[in-house]
Design an enzyme around this catalytic site. Structure first.
Site, PDB file in Angstrom:
ATOM      1  CG  ASP A 157      -5.890  -4.606 -10.967  1.00 46.93           C
ATOM      2  OD1 ASP A 157      -6.873  -5.296 -10.666  1.00 46.93           O
ATOM      3  OD2 ASP A 157      -5.254  -3.906 -10.147  1.00 46.93           O
ATOM      4  CG  HIS A 158      -9.688  -2.503 -10.898  1.00 42.59           C
ATOM      5  ND1 HIS A 158     -10.879  -2.506 -10.219  1.00 42.59           N
ATOM      6  CD2 HIS A 158      -8.724  -2.589  -9.968  1.00 42.59           C
ATOM      7  CE1 HIS A 158     -10.639  -2.581  -8.913  1.00 42.59           C
ATOM      8  NE2 HIS A 158      -9.344  -2.641  -8.733  1.00 42.59           N
ATOM      9  CD  GLU A 266      -8.301 -10.297  -7.369  1.00 43.22           C
ATOM     10  OE1 GLU A 266      -7.365 -11.067  -7.065  1.00 43.22           O
ATOM     11  OE2 GLU A 266      -8.310  -9.089  -7.107  1.00 43.22           O
ATOM     12  CE  LYS A 308      -6.627   3.408  -5.025  1.00 39.60           C
ATOM     13  NZ  LYS A 308      -6.477   2.036  -5.489  1.00 39.60           N
ATOM     14  CG  HIS A 341      -8.325  -4.991  -5.013  1.00 38.04           C
ATOM     15  ND1 HIS A 341      -8.578  -4.616  -6.300  1.00 38.04           N
ATOM     16  CD2 HIS A 341      -8.252  -6.335  -5.011  1.00 38.04           C
ATOM     17  CE1 HIS A 341      -8.673  -5.700  -7.063  1.00 38.04           C
ATOM     18  NE2 HIS A 341      -8.477  -6.749  -6.300  1.00 38.04           N
TER      19      HIS A 341
HETATM   20 ZN   LIG Z   1      -8.847  -2.683  -6.684  1.00 41.34          ZN
END
Ligand SMILES: [Zn+2]
Length: 489
Positions: A157-158, A266, A308, A341
């Site tokens: 991810d990221h 992605e 978050k 996300h």
């Molecule tokens: Zn994200």
């Protein structure tokens, strides 16, 4: 049977071709156990102590990377797979103990949601002191212990650099999330037309606005009419042009490095300051296609606030209008999935996203599993949780800087005022404070160099594995149900 040979209750027991593979809890912790015919040469691929028991060999070995790799070659359902356009959910796990609970929640969706069980961003790996291989292996042991054979994805991810790609590819990841956020130019938001012309002139050649073929066009997609006037196109190009060139570079590197291995991509621009307009989404999709990038999902920055670990903050009607437009564009240029996300705990928008996306959606969560770990600790070891909370309050102002959060220390209860500790996990400010301080909590050392919390956290969760799994199952079932097309609660 492993259990009768060892006199231990197996946590998992799979039989394949006359060989039994299991997990057992020993005094020293959970171990891999393999029971095989004495002549089986494959046992040499595994680390551990072998004892002979009649016509059989019994190996007891550590949950090591070597054993994980050897086990994957024997039980191929332990290898990640591509998920394609299936409705999917990414269930990141900062501690490496959450996969059994995740699997139980996924089981409840009756095959309607494809899971990603190994998922961690490079940032979070750095903060938790884990390598991509550990993330992959931890998820695999959870999958093995639950006997989940229906497939899963693994999301690196990221990713921001080609070095990130290389290390995650080597660890066996199959889903690569490219985050070109550092190349998004927010000056575009306030620049005048002449400034935009000047900024656009300095873009790399391959993303010069004239190459896009979009100038002066009006794109009609369902009810959307997107006019790409000079100003609109220049703003999109200045804002996202370098980001697109970066994604194309990363994609070329990944394609070459992967060789014959297949992968999914992605593209995420969710961690940028300004929302991605529909015109900018058109520009991004059209340009990525022109540059030969293939992607399976895209995370625009939607309207509203995705903080978050807490619910969506913003106008639901505005989100619906925004998301609906992104769905139409994703269908037109793809189809590809829209990715949510910071997707945990956004309960108010799930029904909208579930309904409008027609299943072309990926929900990405990570830190909320850590919060469920804390909830588990709060109900069985109050003293440890109180200490973590006090420490998190000290760390918050420093640790919050790279996250989208709005909690204020002054609004979170003081430790001495808390009477019901698990309930603290439902207080907005305390929740965000606990969410963003996980890295400090896991890596903090006391005066003699020992980890201050880490080992105690793992000990409590290992001793209360069922309670942790039950908390996770309950928490994620609520996340997943709106995306299953099944009747709501
Ligand atoms: Zn994200």
């Amino acid at each position: 049977m492993i259990s009768s040979n060892l006199n231990l209750e197996p946590l998992a027991n799979i039989r394949q071709d006359d060989i039994e593979y299991g997990l057992v809890r020993t005094a020293a912790g959970v171990r891999l156990a393999i029971l095989a015919p004495r002549e089986w040469a494959g046992l040499a691929e595994f680390d551990g102590e072998v004892t002979q028991q009649g016509q059989q060999s019994l190996l007891i070995g550590p949950l090591s990377s070597t054993n994980a790799a050897s086990l994957r070659l024997r039980l191929t359902w332990l290898m990640p797979k591509l998920l394609g356009l299936r409705t999917s959910a990414g269930l990141g796990d900062r501690l490496g103990l959450a996969t059994p609970g995740h699997i139980r929640a996924i089981r409840g969706t009756n095959g309607r949601i494809a899971p990603i069980f190994a998922q961690q961003s490079m940032r979070e790996m750095a903060r938790t002191g884990r390598t991509p291989q550990q993330v992959m292996d931890d998820a695999m042991w959870g999958i093995f212990s639950e006997g989940w054979q229906a497939g899963f994805g693994a999301d690196a991810d990221h990713l921001k650099t080609t070095e990130d790609i290389d290390v995650c590819l080597a660890a066996g990841f199959t889903f690569f999330t490219i985050d070109p956020g550092a190349h998004v130019d927010n000056r575009a938001e306030i620049a005048s037309l002449s400034e935009l012309r000047e900024l656009a002139a300095s873009l790399p050649d391959e993303v010069q606005p004239a190459c896009s073929g979009l100038g002066g066009k009006t794109i009609s997609i369902e009810e959307l009419e997107i006019a790409l006037s000079e100003a609109v196109l220049l703003k999109a190009a200045v804002k996202y042009g370098r980001a697109i060139a970066h994604v194309a570079d990363m994609y070329r590197h990944l394609s070459q490095a992967a060789g014959t291995r297949s992968f999914e991509l992605e593209v995420s621009v969710d961690e940028t300051e300004q929302p991605t307009s529909h015109a900018e989404h058109v520009y991004i999709a059209s340009e990525l296609k022109r540059l030969g990038v293939n992607w399976v999902s895209l995370a625009p920055r939607y309207v509203g606030r995705f903080e978050k670990g807490v619910d969506y903050i913003g106008d639901l009607a505005a989100f619906e209008q925004d998301f609906g437009g992104h769905v139409a564009i994703a269908n037109h240029y793809g189809p590809y999935k829209l990715s949510l996300h910071s997707g945990s705990d956004k309960f108010s928008i799930y029904p909208i996203a579930g309904r409008l996306s027609h299943g072309l959606v990926h929900l990405k969560t990570a830190g909320t599993s850590y919060l469920e770990a804390l909830r588990t600790i709060a109900s069985v070891e109050v003293d440890l949780f109180r200490e973590i909370y006090s420490f998190a309050r000290e760390r918050y102002e420093t640790d919050k800087t790279s996250y989208h959060v709005s909690a204020q220390l002054g609004r979170a209860p003081l430790p001495e005022a808390v009477t019901e500790w698990p309930g603290l996990l439902d207080q907005f400010d305390a929740r965000e404070i606990l969410h963003v301080t996980f890295g400090s909590v896991l890596t903090e050392k006391d005066s003699d160099g020992q980890k201050r919390f880490r080992d105690r956290i793992f000990a409590v969760l290992n001793a209360n594995a069922e309670a942790y799994a039950a908390n996770l199952e309950k928490h994620f079932s609520r996340h997943l149900r709106p995306f299953t097309g099944l009747a709501s609660e």
